[in-house]
Write a protein that holds these residues in place. Structure first.
Motif, PDB file in Angstrom:
ATOM      1  N   TRP A  36       0.855  -1.187   0.000  1.00  0.00           N
ATOM      2  CA  TRP A  36       0.000   0.000   0.000  1.00  0.00           C
ATOM      3  C   TRP A  36       0.890   1.237   0.000  1.00  0.00           C
ATOM      4  N   ASN A  37       0.275   2.411  -0.045  1.00  0.00           N
ATOM      5  CA  ASN A  37       0.987   3.698  -0.083  1.00  0.00           C
ATOM      6  C   ASN A  37       2.015   3.734  -1.206  1.00  0.00           C
ATOM      7  N   VAL A  38       1.586   3.398  -2.406  1.00  0.00           N
ATOM      8  CA  VAL A  38       2.483   3.426  -3.559  1.00  0.00           C
ATOM      9  C   VAL A  38       2.755   4.886  -3.915  1.00  0.00           C
ATOM     10  N   LYS A  39       4.026   5.261  -3.881  1.00  0.00           N
ATOM     11  CA  LYS A  39       4.432   6.634  -4.214  1.00  0.00           C
ATOM     12  C   LYS A  39       5.475   6.576  -5.318  1.00  0.00           C
ATOM     13  N   TRP A  40       5.144   7.195  -6.431  1.00  0.00           N
ATOM     14  CA  TRP A  40       6.086   7.276  -7.542  1.00  0.00           C
ATOM     15  C   TRP A  40       6.981   8.490  -7.299  1.00  0.00           C
ATOM     16  N   ILE A  41       8.242   8.235  -7.003  1.00  0.00           N
ATOM     17  CA  ILE A  41       9.186   9.321  -6.754  1.00  0.00           C
ATOM     18  C   ILE A  41       9.625   9.931  -8.080  1.00  0.00           C
ATOM     19  N   ASP A  42       9.916   9.102  -9.038  1.00  0.00           N
ATOM     20  CA  ASP A  42      10.152   9.523 -10.413  1.00  0.00           C
ATOM     21  C   ASP A  42       9.760   8.356 -11.317  1.00  0.00           C
ATOM     22  N   GLN A  43      10.100   8.447 -12.582  1.00  0.00           N
ATOM     23  CA  GLN A  43       9.666   7.438 -13.550  1.00  0.00           C
ATOM     24  C   GLN A  43      10.220   6.048 -13.242  1.00  0.00           C
ATOM     25  N   PHE A  44      11.362   5.981 -12.572  1.00  0.00           N
ATOM     26  CA  PHE A  44      12.028   4.705 -12.338  1.00  0.00           C
ATOM     27  C   PHE A  44      12.096   4.305 -10.862  1.00  0.00           C
ATOM     28  N   THR A  45      11.574   5.132  -9.968  1.00  0.00           N
ATOM     29  CA  THR A  45      11.703   4.896  -8.535  1.00  0.00           C
ATOM     30  C   THR A  45      10.332   4.891  -7.869  1.00  0.00           C
ATOM     31  N   VAL A  46      10.082   3.874  -7.029  1.00  0.00           N
ATOM     32  CA  VAL A  46       8.801   3.722  -6.355  1.00  0.00           C
ATOM     33  C   VAL A  46       9.043   3.411  -4.876  1.00  0.00           C
ATOM     34  N   GLN A  47       8.154   3.924  -4.029  1.00  0.00           N
ATOM     35  CA  GLN A  47       8.186   3.605  -2.604  1.00  0.00           C
ATOM     36  C   GLN A  47       6.852   2.946  -2.253  1.00  0.00           C
ATOM     37  N   ILE A  48       6.915   1.821  -1.517  1.00  0.00           N
ATOM     38  CA  ILE A  48       5.726   1.105  -1.082  1.00  0.00           C
ATOM     39  C   ILE A  48       5.895   0.679   0.376  1.00  0.00           C
ATOM     40  N   CYS A  49       4.803   0.293   1.006  1.00  0.00           N
ATOM     41  CA  CYS A  49       4.835  -0.293   2.349  1.00  0.00           C
ATOM     42  C   CYS A  49       4.340  -1.730   2.248  1.00  0.00           C
ATOM     43  N   ILE A  50       4.994  -2.616   3.008  1.00  0.00           N
ATOM     44  CA  ILE A  50       4.635  -4.032   3.036  1.00  0.00           C
ATOM     45  C   ILE A  50       4.680  -4.530   4.479  1.00  0.00           C
ATOM     46  N   PRO A  51       4.027  -5.658   4.780  1.00  0.00           N
ATOM     47  CA  PRO A  51       4.164  -6.256   6.117  1.00  0.00           C
ATOM     48  C   PRO A  51       5.599  -6.750   6.337  1.00  0.00           C
ATOM     49  N   LYS A  52       6.089  -6.634   7.555  1.00  0.00           N
ATOM     50  CA  LYS A  52       7.459  -7.067   7.873  1.00  0.00           C
ATOM     51  C   LYS A  52       7.714  -8.525   7.527  1.00  0.00           C
ATOM     52  N   LYS A  53       6.728  -9.367   7.768  1.00  0.00           N
ATOM     53  CA  LYS A  53       6.948 -10.798   7.555  1.00  0.00           C
ATOM     54  C   LYS A  53       7.046 -11.173   6.072  1.00  0.00           C
ATOM     55  N   LYS A  54       6.780 -10.247   5.180  1.00  0.00           N
ATOM     56  CA  LYS A  54       6.837 -10.524   3.736  1.00  0.00           C
ATOM     57  C   LYS A  54       8.090  -9.948   3.075  1.00  0.00           C
ATOM     58  N   ILE A  55       9.073  -9.521   3.862  1.00  0.00           N
ATOM     59  CA  ILE A  55      10.253  -8.865   3.303  1.00  0.00           C
ATOM     60  C   ILE A  55      11.059  -9.779   2.380  1.00  0.00           C
ATOM     61  N   GLU A  56      11.176 -11.062   2.709  1.00  0.00           N
ATOM     62  CA  GLU A  56      11.954 -11.971   1.864  1.00  0.00           C
ATOM     63  C   GLU A  56      11.315 -12.134   0.482  1.00  0.00           C
ATOM     64  N   GLY A  57      10.002 -12.327   0.460  1.00  0.00           N
ATOM     65  CA  GLY A  57       9.306 -12.464  -0.815  1.00  0.00           C
ATOM     66  C   GLY A  57       9.361 -11.188  -1.638  1.00  0.00           C
ATOM     67  N   ALA A  58       9.254 -10.049  -0.964  1.00  0.00           N
ATOM     68  CA  ALA A  58       9.304  -8.765  -1.667  1.00  0.00           C
ATOM     69  C   ALA A  58      10.692  -8.522  -2.246  1.00  0.00           C
ATOM     70  N   THR A  59      11.723  -8.844  -1.481  1.00  0.00           N
ATOM     71  CA  THR A  59      13.092  -8.683  -1.975  1.00  0.00           C
ATOM     72  C   THR A  59      13.331  -9.564  -3.190  1.00  0.00           C
ATOM     73  N   SER A  60      12.823 -10.775  -3.139  1.00  0.00           N
ATOM     74  CA  SER A  60      12.951 -11.692  -4.268  1.00  0.00           C
ATOM     75  C   SER A  60      12.237 -11.149  -5.511  1.00  0.00           C
ATOM     76  N   ALA A  61      11.027 -10.631  -5.337  1.00  0.00           N
ATOM     77  CA  ALA A  61      10.270 -10.077  -6.465  1.00  0.00           C
ATOM     78  C   ALA A  61      10.987  -8.864  -7.057  1.00  0.00           C
ATOM     79  N   ILE A  62      11.561  -8.028  -6.210  1.00  0.00           N
ATOM     80  CA  ILE A  62      12.289  -6.851  -6.689  1.00  0.00           C
ATOM     81  C   ILE A  62      13.487  -7.279  -7.524  1.00  0.00           C
ATOM     82  N   GLN A  63      14.211  -8.285  -7.071  1.00  0.00           N
ATOM     83  CA  GLN A  63      15.374  -8.768  -7.815  1.00  0.00           C
ATOM     84  C   GLN A  63      14.970  -9.440  -9.124  1.00  0.00           C
ATOM     85  N   LYS A  64      13.875 -10.207  -9.102  1.00  0.00           N
ATOM     86  CA  LYS A  64      13.403 -10.871 -10.326  1.00  0.00           C
ATOM     87  C   LYS A  64      13.000  -9.851 -11.389  1.00  0.00           C
TER      88      LYS A  64
END
Length: 74
Positions: A36-64
């Motif tokens: 949630w709270n998706v914020k587009w900082i610029d065309q290539f940069t995004v900030q989001i909020c996620i639950p703490k327990k999902k950090i591993e899956g989110a990191t994996s998705a970002i790398q993929k």
């Protein structure tokens, strides 16, 4: 009320950058990682909020999606 629940459960704000951050958001959705709270900082940069327990899956998705994780804030 939702903000209180997320605060109690714990969440992280992630900032990531890449050629196609939309792809990362799609992968997070496919992996059933809520964000949630998706914020587009610029065309290539995004900030989001996620639950703490999902950090591993989110990191994996970002790398993929070939994006770089810039910062993690509590």
């Amino acid at each position: 009320m939702n903000k209180l629940l997320w605060y109690i459960r714990g969440y992280l704000c992630l900032t990531f950058r890449g050629a196609s951050p939309q792809w990362t958001l799609n992968l997070l959705t496919q992996c059933q990682i809520p964000f949630w709270n998706v914020k587009w900082i610029d065309q290539f940069t995004v900030q989001i909020c996620i639950p703490k327990k999902k950090i591993e899956g989110a990191t994996s998705a970002i790398q993929k999606a070939m994006c770089d994780l810039i910062s993690v804030q509590e």
